[in-house]
Design a protein around this motif. Sequence first.
Motif, PDB file in Angstrom:
ATOM      1  N   UNK A 111     -61.978 -39.502 -67.040  1.00 38.36           N
ATOM      2  CA  UNK A 111     -62.166 -37.843 -67.053  1.00 38.36           C
ATOM      3  C   UNK A 111     -62.174 -37.103 -68.352  1.00 38.36           C
ATOM      4  N   UNK A 112     -61.248 -37.588 -69.236  1.00 31.82           N
ATOM      5  CA  UNK A 112     -61.145 -36.967 -70.518  1.00 31.82           C
ATOM      6  C   UNK A 112     -62.560 -37.196 -71.400  1.00 31.82           C
ATOM      7  N   UNK A 113     -62.915 -38.562 -71.253  1.00 27.48           N
ATOM      8  CA  UNK A 113     -64.253 -38.963 -72.032  1.00 27.48           C
ATOM      9  C   UNK A 113     -65.323 -38.199 -71.539  1.00 27.48           C
ATOM     10  N   UNK A 114     -65.512 -38.030 -70.295  1.00 28.56           N
ATOM     11  CA  UNK A 114     -66.735 -37.451 -69.928  1.00 28.56           C
ATOM     12  C   UNK A 114     -66.861 -35.788 -69.843  1.00 28.56           C
ATOM     13  N   UNK A 115     -65.611 -35.246 -69.867  1.00 31.96           N
ATOM     14  CA  UNK A 115     -65.477 -33.939 -70.378  1.00 31.96           C
ATOM     15  C   UNK A 115     -65.691 -33.752 -71.830  1.00 31.96           C
ATOM     16  N   UNK A 116     -65.020 -34.579 -72.556  1.00 29.00           N
ATOM     17  CA  UNK A 116     -65.515 -34.395 -73.995  1.00 29.00           C
ATOM     18  C   UNK A 116     -67.001 -34.527 -74.520  1.00 29.00           C
ATOM     19  N   UNK A 117     -67.594 -35.302 -73.692  1.00 29.69           N
ATOM     20  CA  UNK A 117     -68.920 -35.563 -74.064  1.00 29.69           C
ATOM     21  C   UNK A 117     -69.941 -34.642 -73.239  1.00 29.69           C
ATOM     22  N   UNK A 118     -69.141 -33.851 -72.295  1.00 27.34           N
ATOM     23  CA  UNK A 118     -70.143 -32.695 -71.758  1.00 27.34           C
ATOM     24  C   UNK A 118     -70.964 -33.437 -70.570  1.00 27.34           C
ATOM     25  N   UNK A 119     -70.400 -34.616 -70.058  1.00 25.51           N
ATOM     26  CA  UNK A 119     -71.478 -35.311 -69.183  1.00 25.51           C
ATOM     27  C   UNK A 119     -71.129 -34.824 -67.789  1.00 25.51           C
ATOM     28  N   UNK A 120     -71.958 -35.183 -66.974  1.00 24.52           N
ATOM     29  CA  UNK A 120     -71.630 -34.687 -65.444  1.00 24.52           C
ATOM     30  C   UNK A 120     -70.833 -35.660 -64.556  1.00 24.52           C
ATOM     31  N   UNK A 121     -70.223 -34.941 -63.694  1.00 17.47           N
ATOM     32  CA  UNK A 121     -69.281 -35.745 -62.850  1.00 17.47           C
ATOM     33  C   UNK A 121     -69.878 -35.238 -61.410  1.00 17.47           C
ATOM     34  N   UNK A 122     -69.664 -36.224 -60.486  1.00 20.73           N
ATOM     35  CA  UNK A 122     -69.796 -35.884 -59.028  1.00 20.73           C
ATOM     36  C   UNK A 122     -68.998 -34.960 -58.618  1.00 20.73           C
ATOM     37  N   UNK A 123     -69.256 -34.151 -57.504  1.00 18.56           N
ATOM     38  CA  UNK A 123     -68.446 -33.172 -56.915  1.00 18.56           C
ATOM     39  C   UNK A 123     -66.999 -34.068 -56.473  1.00 18.56           C
ATOM     40  N   UNK A 124     -67.177 -35.064 -56.084  1.00 19.86           N
ATOM     41  CA  UNK A 124     -66.007 -35.759 -55.546  1.00 19.86           C
ATOM     42  C   UNK A 124     -65.046 -36.007 -56.704  1.00 19.86           C
ATOM     43  N   UNK A 125     -65.799 -36.424 -57.825  1.00 20.01           N
ATOM     44  CA  UNK A 125     -64.889 -36.757 -59.098  1.00 20.01           C
ATOM     45  C   UNK A 125     -64.328 -35.453 -59.745  1.00 20.01           C
ATOM     46  N   UNK A 126     -64.929 -34.483 -59.669  1.00 21.88           N
ATOM     47  CA  UNK A 126     -64.659 -33.072 -60.329  1.00 21.88           C
ATOM     48  C   UNK A 126     -63.397 -32.675 -59.406  1.00 21.88           C
ATOM     49  N   UNK A 161     -57.636 -32.736 -63.238  1.00 19.38           N
ATOM     50  CA  UNK A 161     -56.496 -31.810 -63.293  1.00 19.38           C
ATOM     51  C   UNK A 161     -57.175 -30.392 -63.886  1.00 19.38           C
ATOM     52  N   UNK A 162     -56.560 -29.171 -63.656  1.00 18.63           N
ATOM     53  CA  UNK A 162     -57.030 -27.892 -63.855  1.00 18.63           C
ATOM     54  C   UNK A 162     -57.451 -27.724 -65.393  1.00 18.63           C
ATOM     55  N   UNK A 163     -56.533 -28.163 -66.091  1.00 16.79           N
ATOM     56  CA  UNK A 163     -56.876 -27.882 -67.501  1.00 16.79           C
ATOM     57  C   UNK A 163     -58.169 -28.612 -68.048  1.00 16.79           C
ATOM     58  N   UNK A 164     -58.658 -29.739 -67.189  1.00 17.18           N
ATOM     59  CA  UNK A 164     -59.793 -30.669 -67.668  1.00 17.18           C
ATOM     60  C   UNK A 164     -60.752 -29.778 -66.773  1.00 17.18           C
ATOM     61  N   UNK A 165     -60.743 -29.273 -65.655  1.00 17.23           N
ATOM     62  CA  UNK A 165     -61.696 -28.645 -65.016  1.00 17.23           C
ATOM     63  C   UNK A 165     -62.239 -27.506 -65.890  1.00 17.23           C
ATOM     64  N   UNK A 166     -61.652 -26.650 -66.630  1.00 15.93           N
ATOM     65  CA  UNK A 166     -61.933 -25.364 -67.058  1.00 15.93           C
ATOM     66  C   UNK A 166     -62.659 -25.923 -68.401  1.00 15.93           C
ATOM     67  N   UNK A 167     -62.296 -27.002 -69.195  1.00 15.99           N
ATOM     68  CA  UNK A 167     -62.887 -27.610 -70.324  1.00 15.99           C
ATOM     69  C   UNK A 167     -64.383 -28.070 -69.814  1.00 15.99           C
ATOM     70  N   UNK A 168     -64.194 -28.806 -68.771  1.00 14.74           N
ATOM     71  CA  UNK A 168     -65.456 -29.229 -68.167  1.00 14.74           C
ATOM     72  C   UNK A 168     -66.527 -28.172 -68.057  1.00 14.74           C
ATOM     73  N   UNK A 169     -66.135 -27.338 -67.127  1.00 12.92           N
ATOM     74  CA  UNK A 169     -67.082 -26.096 -66.847  1.00 12.92           C
ATOM     75  C   UNK A 169     -67.762 -25.684 -68.302  1.00 12.92           C
ATOM     76  N   UNK A 170     -66.676 -25.302 -69.248  1.00 13.98           N
ATOM     77  CA  UNK A 170     -67.051 -24.782 -70.493  1.00 13.98           C
ATOM     78  C   UNK A 170     -68.121 -25.817 -71.269  1.00 13.98           C
ATOM     79  N   UNK A 171     -67.851 -27.025 -71.329  1.00 12.88           N
ATOM     80  CA  UNK A 171     -68.717 -28.002 -71.841  1.00 12.88           C
ATOM     81  C   UNK A 171     -70.102 -28.001 -71.056  1.00 12.88           C
ATOM     82  N   UNK A 172     -70.244 -27.908 -69.876  1.00  7.81           N
ATOM     83  CA  UNK A 172     -71.277 -28.069 -69.180  1.00  7.81           C
ATOM     84  C   UNK A 172     -72.308 -26.822 -69.353  1.00  7.81           C
TER      85      UNK A 172
END
Length: 185
Positions: free
Chosen positions: A142-157, A161-172
């Motif tokens: 999850x951390x690697x995907x978020x750091x790269x700004x890559x996509x996750x499926x809805x099931x994986x999203x 954890x909440x802190x990674x969700x916010x970072x994920x949204x920002x990167x995307x």
Amino acid sequence: MNNKDLIKQYVDTGLELPEYQISKLSPNLLQTYFRKRIIGGQPFFDEEYVLLPDNLKLLYITKRVDKGFGLTDHQYADAPDNLKSIYITKRVEKGNNLSNSQYGATPDNLKLIYITKTVEKRFGLSNRQYDNTPDYLKLIYQTKIVDKGLGLTDEQYVLLPDNLKLLYITKRVETGYGLTGNQYV
């Protein structure tokens, strides 16, 4: 020239024999037949592969991995970890994922290598592979995907954890890729 001489000559060429003829080969000719096919780089389907003695199974897997060729799920499961590691690296470098069965047969230490390499190549795990990943590796993934700004499926999203969700949204949003269905706050 009799039939035995013809069969021996045919075996020496390394050409594939019909299944009914393979079962008629003597143990020595069978070894020679398989060895010639392995050296020639010919693939074996699982039906033939199971007939190989263990020493030739290892030789076959080694040759396939060295040349960057694919393995069936059964062949991959038989591979020793050092060859699985090389296989994983070569598969991902070519842009190929492991099958779900192969991923399931991968030890955790090699799953980490696979996860790292798939993220570097900008593709990730299937949902089935993700489900078959230990929790501590899921967090790394999850951390690697978020750091790269890559996509996750809805099931994986939804499992982030909440802190990674916010970072994920920002990167995307920063990368212009956007979000899908359940990925909105």
